[in-house]
Write an enzyme that holds these catalytic residues in place. Sequence first.
Site, PDB file in Angstrom:
ATOM      1  N   HIS A  22      22.689  51.532  30.286  1.00 20.72           N
ATOM      2  CA  HIS A  22      21.808  51.908  29.279  1.00 20.72           C
ATOM      3  C   HIS A  22      21.521  50.892  28.336  1.00 20.72           C
ATOM      4  O   HIS A  22      22.661  50.268  27.822  1.00 20.72           O
ATOM      5  CB  HIS A  22      22.232  53.126  28.820  1.00 20.72           C
ATOM      6  CG  HIS A  22      22.190  54.198  29.969  1.00 20.72           C
ATOM      7  ND1 HIS A  22      21.209  54.907  30.450  1.00 20.72           N
ATOM      8  CD2 HIS A  22      23.407  54.852  30.437  1.00 20.72           C
ATOM      9  CE1 HIS A  22      21.404  55.984  31.258  1.00 20.72           C
ATOM     10  NE2 HIS A  22      22.845  55.779  31.294  1.00 20.72           N
ATOM     11  N   CYS A  34      14.805  50.448  27.332  1.00 18.07           N
ATOM     12  CA  CYS A  34      15.017  51.216  28.420  1.00 18.07           C
ATOM     13  C   CYS A  34      13.747  51.849  29.091  1.00 18.07           C
ATOM     14  O   CYS A  34      13.420  51.507  30.209  1.00 18.07           O
ATOM     15  CB  CYS A  34      15.925  52.461  27.908  1.00 18.07           C
ATOM     16  SG  CYS A  34      15.746  53.685  29.643  1.00 18.07           S
TER      17      CYS A  34
END
Length: 110
Positions: A22, A34
């Site tokens: 992430h 992201c």
Amino acid sequence: MIKVTIYRKSNKKVYAFELSGHAESGPAGHDLVCAAVSAVSFGSVNAVIKLCEIEPIIDQGGEGGYLYVELPEQVAIQTRERAEWLLEGMIVSLDTIERDYGQYITISEK
């Protein structure tokens, strides 16, 4: 951090890629890195499916943070070349994201 691995054959043709991790560049739902990586990668996979009319091998993590995509072996040469070009375009876009946001994404090739 998002780790991108590009898999290439000995002839340098891309045949698969893997995303893991992430970015954590912002709060959940507001993470621009992201979102950019997801849009580029999923858009490219969708383009391969629609424009090349093939179904890549796809493995996704249930909670997000993982995507593996591989072009199938049994594909006509011309179709495979189109799919490879679409993935190369994806790599160019991911390289741009890495250039600007390298603290959140890293790209390697195998």
